[in-house]
Design a protein around this motif. Sequence first.
Motif, PDB file in Angstrom:
ATOM      1  N   MET A   1       0.848  -1.199   0.000  1.00  0.00           N
ATOM      2  CA  MET A   1       0.000   0.000   0.000  1.00  0.00           C
ATOM      3  C   MET A   1       0.885   1.250   0.000  1.00  0.00           C
ATOM      4  O   MET A   1       1.819   1.380   0.783  1.00  0.00           O
ATOM      5  CB  MET A   1      -0.897  -0.012   1.235  1.00  0.00           C
ATOM      6  N   VAL A   2       0.561   2.175  -0.859  1.00  0.00           N
ATOM      7  CA  VAL A   2       1.362   3.394  -0.964  1.00  0.00           C
ATOM      8  C   VAL A   2       1.123   4.267   0.256  1.00  0.00           C
ATOM      9  O   VAL A   2      -0.008   4.521   0.642  1.00  0.00           O
ATOM     10  CB  VAL A   2       0.998   4.177  -2.257  1.00  0.00           C
ATOM     11  N   ARG A   3       2.172   4.696   0.894  1.00  0.00           N
ATOM     12  CA  ARG A   3       2.056   5.519   2.092  1.00  0.00           C
ATOM     13  C   ARG A   3       1.579   6.929   1.734  1.00  0.00           C
ATOM     14  O   ARG A   3       1.759   7.402   0.612  1.00  0.00           O
ATOM     15  CB  ARG A   3       3.407   5.597   2.797  1.00  0.00           C
ATOM     16  N   ILE A   4       0.986   7.613   2.705  1.00  0.00           N
ATOM     17  CA  ILE A   4       0.469   8.961   2.486  1.00  0.00           C
ATOM     18  C   ILE A   4       1.591   9.916   2.072  1.00  0.00           C
ATOM     19  O   ILE A   4       1.425  10.751   1.179  1.00  0.00           O
ATOM     20  CB  ILE A   4      -0.230   9.487   3.755  1.00  0.00           C
ATOM     21  N   SER A   5       2.760   9.791   2.707  1.00  0.00           N
ATOM     22  CA  SER A   5       3.876  10.689   2.383  1.00  0.00           C
ATOM     23  C   SER A   5       4.328  10.515   0.940  1.00  0.00           C
ATOM     24  O   SER A   5       4.624  11.494   0.248  1.00  0.00           O
ATOM     25  CB  SER A   5       5.049  10.440   3.335  1.00  0.00           C
ATOM     26  N   ASN A   6       4.342   9.255   0.458  1.00  0.00           N
ATOM     27  CA  ASN A   6       4.729   9.012  -0.935  1.00  0.00           C
ATOM     28  C   ASN A   6       3.721   9.618  -1.898  1.00  0.00           C
ATOM     29  O   ASN A   6       4.085  10.205  -2.925  1.00  0.00           O
ATOM     30  CB  ASN A   6       4.853   7.508  -1.189  1.00  0.00           C
ATOM     31  N   THR A   7       2.447   9.468  -1.567  1.00  0.00           N
ATOM     32  CA  THR A   7       1.386  10.021  -2.416  1.00  0.00           C
ATOM     33  C   THR A   7       1.467  11.543  -2.469  1.00  0.00           C
ATOM     34  O   THR A   7       1.338  12.152  -3.543  1.00  0.00           O
ATOM     35  CB  THR A   7       0.008   9.603  -1.884  1.00  0.00           C
ATOM     36  N   PHE A   8       1.677  12.148  -1.303  1.00  0.00           N
ATOM     37  CA  PHE A   8       1.771  13.613  -1.238  1.00  0.00           C
ATOM     38  C   PHE A   8       2.931  14.124  -2.080  1.00  0.00           C
ATOM     39  O   PHE A   8       2.776  15.077  -2.856  1.00  0.00           O
ATOM     40  CB  PHE A   8       1.928  14.044   0.220  1.00  0.00           C
ATOM     41  N   ILE A   9       4.091  13.511  -1.945  1.00  0.00           N
ATOM     42  CA  ILE A   9       5.264  13.929  -2.719  1.00  0.00           C
ATOM     43  C   ILE A   9       5.018  13.728  -4.211  1.00  0.00           C
ATOM     44  O   ILE A   9       5.404  14.556  -5.048  1.00  0.00           O
ATOM     45  CB  ILE A   9       6.518  13.143  -2.273  1.00  0.00           C
ATOM     46  N   GLY A  10       4.354  12.631  -4.559  1.00  0.00           N
ATOM     47  CA  GLY A  10       4.048  12.363  -5.966  1.00  0.00           C
ATOM     48  C   GLY A  10       3.155  13.433  -6.566  1.00  0.00           C
ATOM     49  O   GLY A  10       3.431  13.963  -7.654  1.00  0.00           O
ATOM     50  N   LEU A  11       2.072  13.783  -5.867  1.00  0.00           N
ATOM     51  CA  LEU A  11       1.143  14.809  -6.362  1.00  0.00           C
ATOM     52  C   LEU A  11       1.820  16.177  -6.449  1.00  0.00           C
ATOM     53  O   LEU A  11       1.618  16.925  -7.409  1.00  0.00           O
ATOM     54  CB  LEU A  11      -0.072  14.897  -5.439  1.00  0.00           C
ATOM     55  N   LEU A  12       2.630  16.486  -5.457  1.00  0.00           N
ATOM     56  CA  LEU A  12       3.334  17.760  -5.443  1.00  0.00           C
ATOM     57  C   LEU A  12       4.269  17.889  -6.641  1.00  0.00           C
ATOM     58  O   LEU A  12       4.360  18.950  -7.270  1.00  0.00           O
ATOM     59  CB  LEU A  12       4.128  17.901  -4.143  1.00  0.00           C
ATOM     60  N   ASN A  13       4.922  16.811  -6.991  1.00  0.00           N
ATOM     61  CA  ASN A  13       5.866  16.858  -8.109  1.00  0.00           C
ATOM     62  C   ASN A  13       5.171  16.858  -9.463  1.00  0.00           C
ATOM     63  O   ASN A  13       5.717  17.383 -10.433  1.00  0.00           O
ATOM     64  CB  ASN A  13       6.850  15.689  -8.012  1.00  0.00           C
ATOM     65  N   VAL A  14       3.981  16.294  -9.535  1.00  0.00           N
ATOM     66  CA  VAL A  14       3.190  16.409 -10.770  1.00  0.00           C
ATOM     67  C   VAL A  14       2.853  17.872 -11.013  1.00  0.00           C
ATOM     68  O   VAL A  14       2.966  18.386 -12.144  1.00  0.00           O
ATOM     69  CB  VAL A  14       1.903  15.562 -10.681  1.00  0.00           C
ATOM     70  N   LEU A  15       2.447  18.569  -9.947  1.00  0.00           N
ATOM     71  CA  LEU A  15       2.146  19.997 -10.063  1.00  0.00           C
ATOM     72  C   LEU A  15       3.388  20.780 -10.466  1.00  0.00           C
ATOM     73  O   LEU A  15       3.340  21.666 -11.332  1.00  0.00           O
ATOM     74  CB  LEU A  15       1.608  20.511  -8.724  1.00  0.00           C
ATOM     75  N   ALA A  16       4.536  20.456  -9.852  1.00  0.00           N
ATOM     76  CA  ALA A  16       5.788  21.147 -10.183  1.00  0.00           C
ATOM     77  C   ALA A  16       6.183  20.910 -11.638  1.00  0.00           C
ATOM     78  O   ALA A  16       6.697  21.820 -12.306  1.00  0.00           O
ATOM     79  CB  ALA A  16       6.901  20.675  -9.243  1.00  0.00           C
ATOM     80  N   MET A  17       5.948  19.713 -12.147  1.00  0.00           N
ATOM     81  CA  MET A  17       6.276  19.412 -13.549  1.00  0.00           C
ATOM     82  C   MET A  17       5.410  20.223 -14.504  1.00  0.00           C
ATOM     83  O   MET A  17       5.883  20.681 -15.549  1.00  0.00           O
ATOM     84  CB  MET A  17       6.116  17.914 -13.811  1.00  0.00           C
ATOM     85  N   LEU A  18       4.157  20.424 -14.152  1.00  0.00           N
ATOM     86  CA  LEU A  18       3.271  21.245 -14.987  1.00  0.00           C
ATOM     87  C   LEU A  18       3.753  22.697 -15.027  1.00  0.00           C
ATOM     88  O   LEU A  18       3.732  23.342 -16.083  1.00  0.00           O
ATOM     89  CB  LEU A  18       1.834  21.174 -14.452  1.00  0.00           C
ATOM     90  N   ILE A  19       4.186  23.203 -13.863  1.00  0.00           N
ATOM     91  CA  ILE A  19       4.721  24.563 -13.806  1.00  0.00           C
ATOM     92  C   ILE A  19       5.998  24.663 -14.645  1.00  0.00           C
ATOM     93  O   ILE A  19       6.220  25.644 -15.360  1.00  0.00           O
ATOM     94  CB  ILE A  19       5.010  24.958 -12.343  1.00  0.00           C
ATOM     95  N   ALA A  20       6.836  23.615 -14.578  1.00  0.00           N
ATOM     96  CA  ALA A  20       8.083  23.605 -15.347  1.00  0.00           C
ATOM     97  C   ALA A  20       7.805  23.624 -16.848  1.00  0.00           C
ATOM     98  O   ALA A  20       8.464  24.343 -17.607  1.00  0.00           O
ATOM     99  CB  ALA A  20       8.902  22.372 -14.980  1.00  0.00           C
ATOM    100  N   VAL A  21       6.829  22.850 -17.280  1.00  0.00           N
ATOM    101  CA  VAL A  21       6.465  22.820 -18.707  1.00  0.00           C
ATOM    102  C   VAL A  21       5.962  24.194 -19.149  1.00  0.00           C
ATOM    103  O   VAL A  21       6.299  24.675 -20.242  1.00  0.00           O
ATOM    104  CB  VAL A  21       5.399  21.737 -18.964  1.00  0.00           C
ATOM    105  N   ALA A  22       5.166  24.848 -18.286  1.00  0.00           N
ATOM    106  CA  ALA A  22       4.656  26.181 -18.614  1.00  0.00           C
ATOM    107  C   ALA A  22       5.798  27.185 -18.745  1.00  0.00           C
ATOM    108  O   ALA A  22       5.802  28.036 -19.643  1.00  0.00           O
ATOM    109  CB  ALA A  22       3.679  26.635 -17.532  1.00  0.00           C
TER     110      ALA A  22
END
Length: 262
Positions: A1-22
């Motif tokens: 089971m994916v831990r909450i901390s791993n999920t949070f870091i994953g979502l945060l980095n998806v957002l950061a990647m979108l900002i980087a692409v922009a």
Amino acid sequence: MVRISNTFIGLLNVLAMLIAVAAMAAGAYFHFHGGTQCQKFLQMPLVVAGAVLFAVSLCGLVGSVCKISFMLWIYLFVMLVLIVGLLVFTIFALIVTSKGVGQAVSNRGYKEYKLGDYSNWLRNHLVNDKNWEQIKGCLKDTDVCRRMGNDDAAAFYRENLSPIQSGCCKPPTYCGFEFKNATFWVMPKTGPAVTDSDCKTWSNDQKQLCYDCKSCKAGLLAIIKSQWRMLAIINACVLVVLVFVYSVGCCAFRNNRRDKYR
């Protein structure tokens, strides 16, 4: 089971990647569509910053979701460097902007600025001869002086001019020039009231004005000082967020190590 901390870091980095692409897309737009001198000046920093942010975020995403400890270690290392760098920059910004204030002028609604009032670092690194040509082109592109357009002396003297308008769009008051309109001033037949290079540098050519004056550089530094002071406050808030994210990332890293040895 994916831990909450791993999920949070994953979502945060998806957002950061979108900002980087922009950011990279904006840099590419400025490259292919020409644009003003200001936009060209921003082109390379946007592309580089976007590429670095994308690469770091990708490490964080892969490391947290796929539970690859080495990738997450790289992400945490860069985060730590960023936290330390941001802290150092914030302290440095407060130090180099501790000097320099606008000087009130009698019977004027605006202030005037002197280059010598600001720190040596700001003068030598931000408004040196090498940088000033690009900055000057950027200022001209904004048409900041054309927007003044006041033909009445009494009304003009009451205006609350920005530091850029005060320093770049008119000669210093101590030169004793005669007002004709906001960007057209006549030197007395006897010459300037004081011996100062800015009085001689002033030109009624609307493409020149006082863009090469020391007062123009001082006006820009006044803006930079104000912005860096505000940035220091924002940085303090960002540091709190980064420390929190770093702590969560450490939890995700520890989760990866635990899962590996189960």
